[in-house]
Design an enzyme around this catalytic site. Structure first.
Site, short mmCIF file in Angstrom:
data_model
loop_
_atom_site.label_atom_id
_atom_site.label_comp_id
_atom_site.label_asym_id
_atom_site.label_seq_id
_atom_site.Cartn_x
_atom_site.Cartn_y
_atom_site.Cartn_z
N ARG A 1 0.82 -1.22 0.00
CA ARG A 1 0.00 0.00 0.00
C ARG A 1 0.85 1.27 0.00
NH1 ARG A 1 -5.31 2.01 1.76
NH2 ARG A 1 -5.06 3.73 3.22
N ILE B 1 -6.92 8.04 -1.06
CA ILE B 1 -6.90 6.57 -1.03
C ILE B 1 -7.68 6.19 0.23
CG2 ILE B 1 -4.62 6.65 0.10
CD1 ILE B 1 -3.94 3.96 -1.06
N SER B 2 -8.62 5.27 0.09
CA SER B 2 -9.51 4.94 1.22
C SER B 2 -8.76 4.30 2.37
CB SER B 2 -10.61 3.99 0.76
OG SER B 2 -11.36 4.57 -0.28
N GLN B 3 -9.36 4.45 3.56
CA GLN B 3 -8.88 3.78 4.77
C GLN B 3 -8.82 2.25 4.52
OE1 GLN B 3 -12.00 4.27 7.56
NE2 GLN B 3 -10.95 3.31 9.28
#
Ligand code: SAH
Length: 230
Positions: free
Chosen positions: A50, A76-78
């Protein structure tokens, strides 16, 4: 290309081990206790680097329990939200999956690990190009990219077994419902511009069953069947 010309090679591979530990911790502390049980989803989240999907200055925060900026006012999502949405798609490995909102390409990588083929649509071309380059460097060969308004879907390859929308919409775009396969699943954040509910849709022929997976907060889905550009 010579390794020295890779823009993201600073500190990597020497840091690989630390990031692997950070990923293990992320899975153990953020995902499992909140009910992520799909083993394939957990394995993919342990595997995908990530930190490579955010700019270098933010890499140390990549495995923390929150979203991060990726430029162009997008995020960018959790990690938990990525896992929750992915688990909801019930991927077994043989799916044609449509993703709307490529962004950094992180969610795309997860979907590419878990589906047969991923079709991903992003309206901001430079984001799409960055994601395309990184995902090619990481070795993915089962992803097709398109710079386009994803509220219209991607008709050419429809129907899709799974559809994931990673931006918030006022209502479910009709073209996406039309492009679901019989037995297909879709997950999409629906609400106003400040908060949404994560909606899962399961299609059985002409029946579209909806389930609310809980509150979330996403950037706008901008397009013909989404929000107007502000
Ligand atoms: N899944 C991404 C999240 C990106 S944020 C990640 O893991 O990084 C949401 C993305 O949706 C943004 O990149 C935004 O540009 C994109 N987006 C918004 N409206 C869109 C539309 N109509 N079609 C395609 N992409 C859209």
């Amino acid at each position: 290309m010579a390794p020295s010309s890779y823009p993201r090679s600073g500190g990597y591979p020497p840091m690989t081990h630390d990031y692997r530990v950070a990923r293990e911790r992320m899975v153990k502390n953020q995902l499992v206790p909140r009910g992520i049980t799909d083993r394939r989803v957990l394995e993919a989240m342990k595997k995908i680097p990530r930190h490579l999907f955010v700019e270098e200055a933010l890499q140390g925060e990549a495995y923390n329990d929150h979203p991060l900026p990726i430029g162009h006012k997008q995020t960018i999502s959790q990690p938990y939200i990525v896992a929750l949405m992915t688990q909801a798609l019930e991927l077994k490995g043989d799916e044609k999956t449509l993703e709307i909102g490529t962004g950094s390409g992180y969610q795309t990588a997860i979907l590419a690990e878990l589906s047969e083929k991923v079709y991903t649509v992003e309206r901001i071309r430079p984001l799409m190009e960055n994601a395309r380059k990184l995902l090619a460097e990481l070795g993915y060969v089962n992803i097709l990219f398109k710079a386009f308004d994803g509220t219209l879907g991607w008709k050419e390859y429809a129907p899709y077994d799974a559809i994931m929308v990673t931006a918030g919409a006022p209502r479910i775009p009709d073209p996406l419902l039309e492009q679901m396969a019989d037995g297909g699943r879709m997950v999409i954040p629906i609400g106003d511009r400040y908060s949404q509910d994560l909606i899962k849709v399961v299609r059985k022929k002409d029946d579209y069953r909806q389930e609310n997976l809980g509150g979330c907060r996403f950037v706008d889905l901008v397009g013909v069947h989404g929000w107007k550009e502000s």
